[in-house]
Write a protein that holds these residues in place. Structure first.
Motif, PDB file in Angstrom:
ATOM      1  N   LYS A  85       0.857  -1.184   0.000  1.00  0.00           N
ATOM      2  CA  LYS A  85       0.000   0.000   0.000  1.00  0.00           C
ATOM      3  C   LYS A  85       0.892   1.234   0.000  1.00  0.00           C
ATOM      4  O   LYS A  85       1.748   1.391   0.868  1.00  0.00           O
ATOM      5  CB  LYS A  85      -0.907   0.003   1.233  1.00  0.00           C
ATOM      6  CG  LYS A  85      -1.858   1.208   1.274  1.00  0.00           C
ATOM      7  CD  LYS A  85      -2.794   1.134   2.465  1.00  0.00           C
ATOM      8  CE  LYS A  85      -2.066   1.418   3.774  1.00  0.00           C
ATOM      9  NZ  LYS A  85      -2.982   1.509   4.922  1.00  0.00           N
ATOM     10  N   VAL A  86       0.704   2.089  -0.979  1.00  0.00           N
ATOM     11  CA  VAL A  86       1.506   3.303  -1.115  1.00  0.00           C
ATOM     12  C   VAL A  86       0.598   4.503  -0.824  1.00  0.00           C
ATOM     13  O   VAL A  86      -0.484   4.624  -1.400  1.00  0.00           O
ATOM     14  CB  VAL A  86       2.099   3.433  -2.524  1.00  0.00           C
ATOM     15  CG1 VAL A  86       2.953   4.691  -2.638  1.00  0.00           C
ATOM     16  CG2 VAL A  86       2.928   2.189  -2.870  1.00  0.00           C
ATOM     17  N   TYR A  87       1.056   5.385   0.068  1.00  0.00           N
ATOM     18  CA  TYR A  87       0.244   6.546   0.436  1.00  0.00           C
ATOM     19  C   TYR A  87       1.169   7.717   0.765  1.00  0.00           C
ATOM     20  O   TYR A  87       2.393   7.569   0.791  1.00  0.00           O
ATOM     21  CB  TYR A  87      -0.645   6.218   1.643  1.00  0.00           C
ATOM     22  CG  TYR A  87       0.107   5.672   2.835  1.00  0.00           C
ATOM     23  CD1 TYR A  87       0.499   6.493   3.880  1.00  0.00           C
ATOM     24  CD2 TYR A  87       0.444   4.308   2.903  1.00  0.00           C
ATOM     25  CE1 TYR A  87       1.199   5.995   4.975  1.00  0.00           C
ATOM     26  CE2 TYR A  87       1.132   3.799   3.983  1.00  0.00           C
ATOM     27  CZ  TYR A  87       1.510   4.644   5.016  1.00  0.00           C
ATOM     28  OH  TYR A  87       2.211   4.143   6.086  1.00  0.00           O
ATOM     29  N   VAL A  88       0.586   8.867   0.980  1.00  0.00           N
ATOM     30  CA  VAL A  88       1.353  10.078   1.265  1.00  0.00           C
ATOM     31  C   VAL A  88       1.021  10.559   2.668  1.00  0.00           C
ATOM     32  O   VAL A  88      -0.155  10.666   3.045  1.00  0.00           O
ATOM     33  CB  VAL A  88       1.040  11.179   0.235  1.00  0.00           C
ATOM     34  CG1 VAL A  88       1.768  12.479   0.595  1.00  0.00           C
ATOM     35  CG2 VAL A  88       1.435  10.725  -1.157  1.00  0.00           C
ATOM     36  N   ASP A  89       2.067  10.847   3.441  1.00  0.00           N
ATOM     37  CA  ASP A  89       1.888  11.338   4.807  1.00  0.00           C
ATOM     38  C   ASP A  89       2.862  12.495   5.030  1.00  0.00           C
ATOM     39  O   ASP A  89       4.080  12.308   4.930  1.00  0.00           O
ATOM     40  CB  ASP A  89       2.149  10.211   5.811  1.00  0.00           C
ATOM     41  CG  ASP A  89       1.799  10.606   7.238  1.00  0.00           C
ATOM     42  OD1 ASP A  89       1.322  11.741   7.445  1.00  0.00           O
ATOM     43  OD2 ASP A  89       2.009   9.782   8.146  1.00  0.00           O
ATOM     44  N   ASN A  90       2.338  13.676   5.291  1.00  0.00           N
ATOM     45  CA  ASN A  90       3.161  14.880   5.488  1.00  0.00           C
ATOM     46  C   ASN A  90       4.101  15.138   4.307  1.00  0.00           C
ATOM     47  O   ASN A  90       5.268  15.497   4.482  1.00  0.00           O
ATOM     48  CB  ASN A  90       3.972  14.770   6.783  1.00  0.00           C
ATOM     49  CG  ASN A  90       3.094  14.847   8.022  1.00  0.00           C
ATOM     50  OD1 ASN A  90       2.080  15.559   8.033  1.00  0.00           O
ATOM     51  ND2 ASN A  90       3.469  14.115   9.058  1.00  0.00           N
ATOM     52  N   GLY A  91       3.602  14.910   3.130  1.00  0.00           N
ATOM     53  CA  GLY A  91       4.376  15.186   1.927  1.00  0.00           C
ATOM     54  C   GLY A  91       5.381  14.130   1.556  1.00  0.00           C
ATOM     55  O   GLY A  91       6.079  14.262   0.554  1.00  0.00           O
ATOM     56  N   LEU A  92       5.489  13.046   2.352  1.00  0.00           N
ATOM     57  CA  LEU A  92       6.426  11.967   2.062  1.00  0.00           C
ATOM     58  C   LEU A  92       5.674  10.732   1.573  1.00  0.00           C
ATOM     59  O   LEU A  92       4.570  10.441   2.028  1.00  0.00           O
ATOM     60  CB  LEU A  92       7.244  11.602   3.306  1.00  0.00           C
ATOM     61  CG  LEU A  92       8.186  12.672   3.847  1.00  0.00           C
ATOM     62  CD1 LEU A  92       8.882  12.155   5.106  1.00  0.00           C
ATOM     63  CD2 LEU A  92       9.215  13.079   2.806  1.00  0.00           C
ATOM     64  N   ILE A  93       6.287  10.009   0.658  1.00  0.00           N
ATOM     65  CA  ILE A  93       5.695   8.777   0.134  1.00  0.00           C
ATOM     66  C   ILE A  93       6.085   7.630   1.066  1.00  0.00           C
ATOM     67  O   ILE A  93       7.267   7.354   1.268  1.00  0.00           O
ATOM     68  CB  ILE A  93       6.199   8.497  -1.288  1.00  0.00           C
ATOM     69  CG1 ILE A  93       5.886   9.678  -2.199  1.00  0.00           C
ATOM     70  CG2 ILE A  93       5.576   7.224  -1.845  1.00  0.00           C
ATOM     71  CD1 ILE A  93       6.599   9.628  -3.525  1.00  0.00           C
ATOM     72  N   LEU A  94       5.097   6.962   1.619  1.00  0.00           N
ATOM     73  CA  LEU A  94       5.336   5.848   2.538  1.00  0.00           C
ATOM     74  C   LEU A  94       4.647   4.603   2.000  1.00  0.00           C
ATOM     75  O   LEU A  94       3.730   4.679   1.174  1.00  0.00           O
ATOM     76  CB  LEU A  94       4.817   6.176   3.933  1.00  0.00           C
ATOM     77  CG  LEU A  94       5.437   7.413   4.620  1.00  0.00           C
ATOM     78  CD1 LEU A  94       4.749   7.674   5.947  1.00  0.00           C
ATOM     79  CD2 LEU A  94       6.924   7.237   4.805  1.00  0.00           C
TER      80      LEU A  94
END
Length: 403
Positions: A23-32
């Motif tokens: 699962k790829v998502y964005v958190d605080n502008g970072l790709i996690l």
């Protein structure tokens, strides 16, 4: 691999081949990424190991969707530049964290790639900011421990990578360390990494039109460009030597400006025929120094210049051009005729007291069958053992006399 575009994330599934999902998502502008494997979860990974911005791998829709998750409009220029396969997410996040790094990336993307791989996950944004403000030549020197010169910066800017794997970084750094390679490519407008890679292994081809033509086809790995190169280099060297023997001016330049293997072979055959036509017997034959090998049935030492010319004419190849090497003792040429009627010409050299076969060719430079090759190498191995034993016996006799 299947990619699902969900509202606030990407889902990448490898089932049924592998029981893995990402699962790829964005958190605080970072790709996690959260990696699911069997019953295990690896949460908040910075890089899932997939080149997420590579359109060829993910597809344009998935790349656009990821850009939207980042709050950005799809950036064609950035996507086209992000061709790296390794550390791609870290590279993208680093670019977001430093304006000067973006400026450096626009000017010399390979240098930014070096910075990111050198500091992979170990440094903060302030370090990238500091490094990107260094002078280019000092930065290259610091990253790769090579001389700090402007020509290396220029070569780095002009070099295009194959896919951006870490292995390519090692070969790029080795090329930048080599002054001979740097000199061969200083006037080129565009350089492919595969050219530099092959130039390190086959130095005679460095900077040539021939090597450029051979590396135009896109292949997955650098090693995919190696098959057939050793035999080609041998033909290149042989063609240059033949050309010089028949008085061709700038023979080296002519050969290296060929645009294909076939063109080199055609040139080799043309010059070989001219050599055969122009080679004349000498009135006073000159004999070569004979090696310490015992002849065998069907294996005969070619003992003179005229005999060498005869061998070349009968076999329709360029062995007559080896007469200077044979006269100096740098090469020993043998004519072979097996009981099955197979003809061959063999070139031997003496190295550390052992005779080594350098070339074994049939008529018109044809490849010999395994039975003929085994027969020749078997005779040579037997003779080398005999010579080594004789030398050891002589050495022991000298020691006894000295005592």
């Amino acid at each position: 691999m299947k990619v699902y575009l969900l509202k606030e994330k990407l889902l990448i599934s490898f089932t049924p081949v592998l029981n893995v999902a990402i699962k790829v998502y964005v958190d605080n502008g970072l790709i996690l990424s959260d990696i699911y494997h069997e019953g295990n979860i690896q949460p908040r990974e910075m890089d899932c190991g997939i080149p997420l911005f590579n359109v060829g791998v993910m597809g344009r829709d998935a790349v656009n969707h990821l850009m939207y998750l980042l709050g950005r409009q799809p950036d064609d220029e950035l996507i086209s530049q992000l061709r790296y396969l390794d550390a791609q997410v870290e590279l993208f996040n680093s670019l977001l964290s430093s304006r000067t790094l973006i400026e450096l990336f626009s000017d010399c993307p390979n240098l930014v790639w070096m910075i990111v791989l050198h500091n992979y996950f170990s440094q903060g944004a302030h370090v990238y900011e500091y490094l990107s403000r260094m002078k280019r030549r000092h930065l290259i020197s610091w990253l790769n421990d090579i001389p700090s010169t402007e020509n290396r910066v220029r070569i780095l800017k002009k070099t295009t990578l194959l896919s951006g794997r870490r292995e390519e970084l090692r070969w790029l750094a080795r090329s930048l360390c080599n002054d001979e390679i740097m000199d061969a490519y200083k006037h080129h407008d565009v350089i492919s990494l595969q050219e530099l890679y092959l130039s390190l292994r086959y130095r005679i081809l460095a900077g040539s039109q021939l090597l450029k033509s051979l590396t135009l086809q896109s292949k997955p790995y650098l090693r995919d460009y190696k098959p057939g190169m050793s035999s080609l280099v041998h033909i290149v060297k042989d063609s240059i030597r033949i050309g010089e023997n028949i008085g061709i001016k700038k023979a080296t330049s002519i050969v290296l400006n060929c645009r294909s293997r076939e063109e080199v072979r055609a040139l080799h055959d043309e010059w070989s025929n001219r050599l055969l036509e122009t080679t004349k017997y000498i009135q006073q034959d000159i004999f070569f120094e004979e090696p310490s090998l015992m002849p065998a049935t069907g294996i005969k030492f070619i003992a003179s210049v005229n005999a060498l010319i005869t061998e070349g004419r009968e076999m329709k190849h360029c062995v007559a051009s080896y007469k200077s090497r044979a006269l100096s003792g740098d090469a020993y040429i043998y004519s072979v005729c097996t009981s099955r009627g197979v003809r061959a010409t063999v070139e031997l050299v003496l190295s550390n007291g052992t005779y080594i076969p350098v070339q074994m060719k049939g008529k018109e430079n044809s490849t010999l069958d395994d039975l003929t090759i085994n027969s020749i190498t078997g005779w040579l191995e037997k003779e080398n053992k005999r010579l080594i034993a004789a030398l050891e016996h002589l050495s022991q006799s000298v020691e006894i006399q000295s005592a």
